[in-house]
Motif scaffolding. Structure first.
Motif, PDB file in Angstrom:
ATOM      1  N   GLY A 129       0.496  -1.165  -0.149  1.00 52.40           N
ATOM      2  CA  GLY A 129       0.194  -0.045   0.334  1.00 52.40           C
ATOM      3  C   GLY A 129       0.790   1.376  -0.157  1.00 52.40           C
ATOM      4  N   THR A 130       0.383   2.424  -0.424  1.00 51.60           N
ATOM      5  CA  THR A 130       1.049   3.268  -0.842  1.00 51.60           C
ATOM      6  C   THR A 130       0.382   5.108   0.009  1.00 51.60           C
ATOM      7  N   GLY A 131      -1.105   4.110   0.805  1.00 51.92           N
ATOM      8  CA  GLY A 131      -1.826   5.516   1.598  1.00 51.92           C
ATOM      9  C   GLY A 131      -2.783   6.123   0.577  1.00 51.92           C
ATOM     10  N   THR A 132      -2.640   5.988  -0.600  1.00 52.21           N
ATOM     11  CA  THR A 132      -3.466   6.501  -1.623  1.00 52.21           C
ATOM     12  C   THR A 132      -5.169   5.706  -1.265  1.00 52.21           C
ATOM     13  N   GLU A 133      -5.524   6.314  -2.293  1.00 56.07           N
ATOM     14  CA  GLU A 133      -6.715   5.745  -2.743  1.00 56.07           C
ATOM     15  C   GLU A 133      -7.211   4.030  -3.169  1.00 56.07           C
ATOM     16  N   TRP A 134      -5.982   4.162  -4.210  1.00 62.95           N
ATOM     17  CA  TRP A 134      -5.291   3.314  -5.312  1.00 62.95           C
ATOM     18  C   TRP A 134      -4.544   2.653  -5.177  1.00 62.95           C
TER      19      TRP A 134
ATOM     20  N   PRO B 291      -6.374   6.924  10.720  1.00 59.02           N
ATOM     21  CA  PRO B 291      -7.971   6.895  10.819  1.00 59.02           C
ATOM     22  C   PRO B 291      -8.831   6.682   9.062  1.00 59.02           C
ATOM     23  N   ARG B 292      -7.594   6.474   8.208  1.00 65.49           N
ATOM     24  CA  ARG B 292      -8.208   5.809   6.578  1.00 65.49           C
ATOM     25  C   ARG B 292      -8.345   4.657   7.343  1.00 65.49           C
TER      26      ARG B 292
ATOM     27  N   HIS C 191      -9.896   0.814   1.555  1.00 60.61           N
ATOM     28  CA  HIS C 191      -9.468  -0.357   0.910  1.00 60.61           C
ATOM     29  C   HIS C 191     -10.169  -0.955   1.120  1.00 60.61           C
ATOM     30  N   SER C 192     -11.441  -1.331   1.506  1.00 59.05           N
ATOM     31  CA  SER C 192     -12.921  -1.498   1.103  1.00 59.05           C
ATOM     32  C   SER C 192     -13.580  -1.157   0.868  1.00 59.05           C
ATOM     33  N   MET C 193     -13.650   0.180   0.919  1.00 61.87           N
ATOM     34  CA  MET C 193     -14.666   1.067   0.210  1.00 61.87           C
ATOM     35  C   MET C 193     -14.359   0.894  -1.553  1.00 61.87           C
TER      36      MET C 193
ATOM     37  N   ALA D 164     -12.049  -0.715  -3.608  1.00 60.35           N
ATOM     38  CA  ALA D 164     -12.379  -2.484  -3.651  1.00 60.35           C
ATOM     39  C   ALA D 164     -14.148  -2.678  -3.420  1.00 60.35           C
ATOM     40  N   PHE D 165     -14.710  -2.756  -3.137  1.00 62.61           N
ATOM     41  CA  PHE D 165     -16.246  -3.037  -2.486  1.00 62.61           C
ATOM     42  C   PHE D 165     -16.906  -2.488  -3.721  1.00 62.61           C
ATOM     43  N   GLY D 166     -16.363  -0.869  -3.265  1.00 62.71           N
ATOM     44  CA  GLY D 166     -17.607   0.043  -3.533  1.00 62.71           C
ATOM     45  C   GLY D 166     -17.746   0.691  -4.836  1.00 62.71           C
ATOM     46  N   ARG D 167     -16.072   0.615  -5.730  1.00 62.92           N
ATOM     47  CA  ARG D 167     -15.459   1.636  -6.839  1.00 62.92           C
ATOM     48  C   ARG D 167     -15.073  -0.025  -7.359  1.00 62.92           C
ATOM     49  N   VAL D 168     -14.375  -0.655  -7.509  1.00 66.98           N
ATOM     50  CA  VAL D 168     -13.718  -1.912  -8.086  1.00 66.98           C
ATOM     51  C   VAL D 168     -14.990  -3.135  -8.238  1.00 66.98           C
ATOM     52  N   ALA D 169     -15.513  -3.448  -7.544  1.00 65.43           N
ATOM     53  CA  ALA D 169     -16.751  -4.438  -7.582  1.00 65.43           C
ATOM     54  C   ALA D 169     -18.225  -3.980  -8.291  1.00 65.43           C
TER      55      ALA D 169
END
Length: 380
Positions: free
Chosen positions: A223-228, A262-263, A270-272, A274-279
């Motif tokens: 992980g890089t600490g970013t959304e993607w 906090p993230r 990460h779950s938001m 993976a499951f919210g944007r990719v799935a």
């Protein structure tokens, strides 16, 4: 790009399925080098190191101070090369790297499973739990077996973390509880090999005879600490694969009230992603019905944003604690054990419970939400 070192094996340490750990004294040390290092060898790739062997090491992980991967890796035992081993397969993994390995894919022509797999294109409504971290694997398995101890559960390991399945001591300890492991993509070392997650799920269902499957990456999330910028984004792609093959995707959101970042509090970003944007295919989002009130509000508030297409399925978690504590492995995620991050492990176990409900009546299940326009459905 690679920090090379020579060393000599001075003592054995421990070994587990597919891996041997030894103590190595470094030669021609650089100023920051320690005198000795822990080194890991995969005998199937380089042979078995013995005391007195001179070995070639890759010490990148030590230089970076990696936790999960904090070993020097033995690249070769040049004075005692292993014998050639003829593999009937022609599938190459870790392709075009110096350690590319030839394996037999479960569905290729030379495989004894070829006939069973060649005409299969679905997994017959099999429930599949998808999580982004390898540390969720034992907890999910505990949740399944607590309600369905007779279930055949397969582990489908993706290639976002460690490539060799042999690296995971957790997986080694869980082997008696699993129907088998399928390594997908560039990952290797499972009981069966596959070219991608889709063929891996088919191999789990029709090759291992699994009733349920668990999909996670191997150890060592990137992980890089970013959304993607994280390897667990592939969890969303796995949900799509399950749906494409006619399975029942059960997503295990990464839930914690102990992570200092906090993230990752409540539902991890990460779950938001993976499951919210990719799935894109609908999945059951498994959530404990008995989370602490503040954490529950945060979790449901976030997950409702991705329903539909998904739906939230709740189930009790507290009665799963004995199953978690009786596992043959020490639960750990990001350096936190079960006492420090109960919400994470209980949430993963609930995903196993929700998946097991697809095999018949299961106790402890609660309500279903996120159906249609976000209304509340009947309990399972």
């Amino acid at each position: 790009m690679i920090r090379w070192r020579w060393g000599t094996v001075v003592a054995p340490r421990i070994s587990w399925h597919g891996s041997v750990e030894v103590q190595v004294a470094l030669e021609a040390r650089r100023p920051d080098d320690p005198e000795q290092v822990r080194a890991l060898a995969y005998p199937a790739l380089v042979g078995t190191p013995r005391v007195g062997d001179r070995v070639l090491l890759n010490v990148n992980a030590l230089a970076l101070g990696l936790g999960t991967g904090g070993y020097a890796l033995i690249v070769a035992i040049p004075d005692r090369l292993p014998d050639d081993v003829d593999v009937p397969g022609h599938v190459v993994k870790a392709r075009y790297t110096p350690l590319q390995a030839v394996v037999l894919a479960a569905d290729e022509e030379a495989s004894p499973l070829r006939a069973a797999l060649s005409d299969k294109s679905d997994i017959s409504h099999m429930p599949v739990v998808v999580a982004d971290l390898h540390s969720a694997l034992p907890a999910i398995l505990a949740g399944i077996l607590a309600d369905r101890p007779d279930a055949r559960v397969a582990y489908v390991m993706t290639d976002g973390g460690a490539l060799p399945a042999w690296f995971s001591r957790t997986l080694d300890a869980l082997r008696p509880l699993l129907a088998g492991t399928v390594t997908t993509g560039q990952a290797f070392g499972g009981d069966l090999e596959s070219t991608n997650v889709h063929s891996g799920l088919l191999a789990a269902r029709h090759g291992l005879g699994a009733d349920l499957a668990i999909v996670t990456q191997g150890p060592g999330n990137l992980g890089t600490g970013t959304e993607w910028g994280f390897s667990g984004v592939a969890a969303g792609e796995a949900v799509n694969a399950v749906a494409a093959l006619g399975g029942r995707p059960v997503a295990a959101p990464r839930i914690s009230d102990a992570d200092p970042r906090p993230r990752h509090r409540g539902v991890s970003h990460h779950s938001m992603t993976a499951f919210g944007r990719v799935a894109l295919a609908p999945a059951d989002l498994a959530v404990p019905s008995d989370l602490p009130a503040e954490l529950s509000l945060d979790v449901h508030g976030k997950l409702q944003k991705i329903c539909p297409p998904h739906r939230i399925v709740t189930a009790r978690s507290e009665d799963l604690e004995p199953a978690l504590l009786s596992l043959p492995v020490k639960l750990s995620t990001m350096g936190r054990g079960y006492p420090q991050d109960r919400a994470y492990f209980l949430s993963a176990a609930v995903a196993g419970r929700v998946a097991a409900s697809g095999l018949g009546a299961v106790s402890g299940l609660g309500s279903v939400s996120g159906l249609g326009e976000g209304g509340v459905g009947d309990g399972l």
